[in-house]
Every structure is written in structure tokens, then in C-alpha cells.
Scaffold this motif. Structure first.
Motif, PDB file in Angstrom:
ATOM      1  N   LYS A 148      80.614  66.593  -4.003  1.00 14.60           N
ATOM      2  CA  LYS A 148      79.396  65.821  -3.674  1.00 14.60           C
ATOM      3  C   LYS A 148      79.365  64.422  -4.252  1.00 14.60           C
ATOM      4  N   SER A 149      80.042  64.192  -5.385  1.00 17.53           N
ATOM      5  CA  SER A 149      80.005  62.851  -5.970  1.00 17.53           C
ATOM      6  C   SER A 149      81.260  62.582  -6.779  1.00 17.53           C
ATOM      7  N   LEU A 150      81.503  61.309  -7.034  1.00 20.04           N
ATOM      8  CA  LEU A 150      82.703  60.868  -7.749  1.00 20.04           C
ATOM      9  C   LEU A 150      82.236  60.055  -8.947  1.00 20.04           C
ATOM     10  N   VAL A 151      82.691  60.438 -10.144  1.00 16.51           N
ATOM     11  CA  VAL A 151      82.248  59.731 -11.341  1.00 16.51           C
ATOM     12  C   VAL A 151      83.450  59.261 -12.157  1.00 16.51           C
ATOM     13  N   ILE A 198      78.951  56.152 -10.852  1.00 11.95           N
ATOM     14  CA  ILE A 198      79.007  57.357 -10.015  1.00 11.95           C
ATOM     15  C   ILE A 198      78.672  57.007  -8.570  1.00 11.95           C
ATOM     16  N   HIS A 199      79.446  57.582  -7.635  1.00 12.71           N
ATOM     17  CA  HIS A 199      79.207  57.374  -6.205  1.00 12.71           C
ATOM     18  C   HIS A 199      78.943  58.726  -5.555  1.00 12.71           C
ATOM     19  N   ALA A 200      77.901  58.817  -4.751  1.00 14.58           N
ATOM     20  CA  ALA A 200      77.680  60.033  -3.965  1.00 14.58           C
ATOM     21  C   ALA A 200      78.473  59.896  -2.664  1.00 14.58           C
ATOM     22  N   PHE A 201      79.099  61.000  -2.208  1.00 16.74           N
ATOM     23  CA  PHE A 201      79.829  60.959  -0.937  1.00 16.74           C
ATOM     24  C   PHE A 201      78.849  61.057   0.225  1.00 16.74           C
ATOM     25  N   LYS A 202      79.146  60.324   1.295  1.00 15.27           N
ATOM     26  CA  LYS A 202      78.334  60.465   2.509  1.00 15.27           C
ATOM     27  C   LYS A 202      78.616  61.823   3.141  1.00 15.27           C
ATOM     28  N   VAL A 242      85.529  64.497  -9.383  1.00 16.01           N
ATOM     29  CA  VAL A 242      84.684  64.892  -8.253  1.00 16.01           C
ATOM     30  C   VAL A 242      83.826  66.076  -8.703  1.00 16.01           C
ATOM     31  N   ASN A 243      82.520  65.910  -8.683  1.00 21.35           N
ATOM     32  CA  ASN A 243      81.615  67.014  -9.036  1.00 21.35           C
ATOM     33  C   ASN A 243      81.394  67.876  -7.804  1.00 21.35           C
ATOM     34  N   GLN A 258      84.310  71.164 -10.893  1.00 20.24           N
ATOM     35  CA  GLN A 258      84.742  69.766 -10.702  1.00 20.24           C
ATOM     36  C   GLN A 258      86.247  69.721 -10.611  1.00 20.24           C
TER      37      GLN A 258
END
Ligand SMILES: [Zn+2]
Length: 241
Positions: A74-77, A165-169, A85-86, A104
Motif C-alpha cells: 500500500k505504501s513505500l517509505v 512516504i508515498h502511497a501507491f495509487k 513497502v508496507n 512489509q
């Protein structure tokens, strides 16, 4: 820990709840010093540490790994030590008769584990926990070749600064990081970063997966330095295959 520190600062609570000390991959807070940075990192001097050079392999009847992965990245930190990747709940690895949930996955360049003395330019760690909090890490080695489609998707916008942190589309699949051949090595080890907790089930996939040099370089550019802990002595542990 950072969240609790923030909460504590606001409530003026005791120093005992402070965040763990800073650690690094080199220098005064480097791997050789980890165990002395704080008592809670004491296990870094333990006798069952990771990573290791997988050698003197012992033939065993290892049960096939049962992956039940959903598309859940769901997200990249960027946590300053790796890019992670969480993963959303619901993806499991069936091991020793128990489900271990994927929480993760993250990367090290160059590889932390060595296979019969061989280093790889990149290693992925898929981290799972069971309901008792015991950990199982599936390690995937990457070798230079074609661009890796799963990494192309996950690393589209690599967070360049620690804490970013970036959330994936679109959610990411961890299954596409696994090699087609599911044969693996197994040994007992630890977290490869402080607090270096032991009792971790390590499963290292035998077949490497391809990654392009550009992808390796993109990861290294974000990390600014190698993020592999040196190999630790086996101290009589067996590596099963
Ligand atoms: Zn790792």
C-alpha cells in the motif's frame, strides 16, 4: 518508537520512553558498535545472528513453502536505512503449521546473506509475523539482467529522503517478487538491523530473480551508502537445503 516519543514530549513523560539511539552502517554507530549503543541492542552481539554466509549446506526434507499472498502493497517509505513497502493485512506464508502474515518488504544493496561465498547486488526481505510475534523472513536474491516488473511498479517514485512516504495509487503484489522455483535454504537467525532480535526463521530462495542495473543504481542513489550488515558467524548453526 517515534510516535511514543512525540506523545511523551507533549505529556512530559519520563526519559525511559525515548526513541532508540541512532545507528548507521559505518563509523562510530556502525555494525561493530551496535550492541554497545544501548542495552536494548545487546542481542546484536548474540551467537545466532544474521546475515550469514550460507555454506556447509545440509540436505533436509524441507516442506514446500505455501504462499497465500494478496495484492496488498500500500505504501513505500524511506526510513533512512532502507526503502520499505508496507503491506495490508491478509497475506500469509504457511510455515511449521502456522500462518505468518506478510507485514512489509524492503531491500539491501549489496546482498546481506552470501550463498556459498557469493554476494548479489541486491537482496529483498519479505518480513512475516505469526500471532505470537515470531518472525519469518523470506530472502530473494537479485542478479543483473532484465528490468524487474514488480520493482518498476513499486519503485516508480522512490522516496529520496529519510521519513518520506508515498502511497501507491494501485496496490503492489509481493508474489511477483518471488522466483518461479520455490526451493529454499533455511536457518535460524536474527533481524539484520538493531535490535538484532534472534529466533527469526530465515528462508532464502535458491533461484535469483532478475533486476536491471538501472534499478539497482536507482536504489543505491536513494540510500547514498551500502545498507548491508557484514556476515555473522554461524557458530554451529546448520543451513538446511
Ligand atoms: Zn532486511
Amino acid at each position: 518508537m517515534k510516535t511514543s516519543l512525540l506523545a511523551c514530549t507533549m505529556l512530559f513523560c519520563p526519559v525511559a520512553f525515548a526513541a532508540p539511539p541512532h545507528w548507521e552502517y559505518s563509523g562510530e554507530a556502525g555494525p561493530a558498535q551496535w550492541a554497545r549503543l544501548t542495552p536494548e541492542f545487546g542481542q546484536c552481539d548474540g551467537s545466532n545472528q544474521s546475515p550469514v554466509n550460507l555454506s556447509d549446506l545440509v540436505k533436509a526434507e524441507l516442506a514446500p513453502l505455501q504462499f497465500h499472498y494478496q495484492v496488498g502493497g500500500k505504501s513505500l517509505v524511506n526510513n533512512g536505512h532502507t526503502v520499505q513497502v508496507n503491506y495490508a493485512p491478509g497475506s500469509t506464508l504457511e510455515l511449521d503449521g502456522m500462518p505468518f502474515e506478510l507485514t512489509q518488504f524492503h531491500f539491501h544493496a549489496p546482498s546481506e546473506n552470501l550463498i556459498e561465498g557469493r554476494s548479489y547486488p541486491l537482496e529483498g526481505h519479505l518480513v512475516h509475523a505469526n500471532d505470537k510475534g515470531e518472525l519469518a523472513v523470506v530472502a530473494v536474491m537479485f542478479e543483473p539482467g532484465q528490468a524487474n516488473p514488480a520493482l518498476s511498479q513499486a519503485w516508480q517514485t522512490l522516496p529520496t529522503k529519510a521519513g518520506e512516504i508515498h502511497a501507491f495509487k494501485e496496490p503492489i503484489s509481493a508474489a511477483s517478487l518471488l522466483p518461479a522455483n520455490r526451493d529454499y535454504y533455511r536457518f535460524s537467525g536474527s533481524l539484520t538491523t538493531p535490535p538484532c532480535s534472534e529466533g527469526v526463521r530465515w528462508l532464502v530462495m535458491k533461484q535469483p530473480v532478475q533486476v536491471s542495473q538501472a534499478q539497482i543504481d536507482a536504489f543505491k542513489a536513494v540510500m547514498h551508502h551500502p545498507n548491508n550488515r557484514p556476515v555473522q558467524p554461524l557458530n554451529g548453526r546448520l543451513v538446511l537445503q
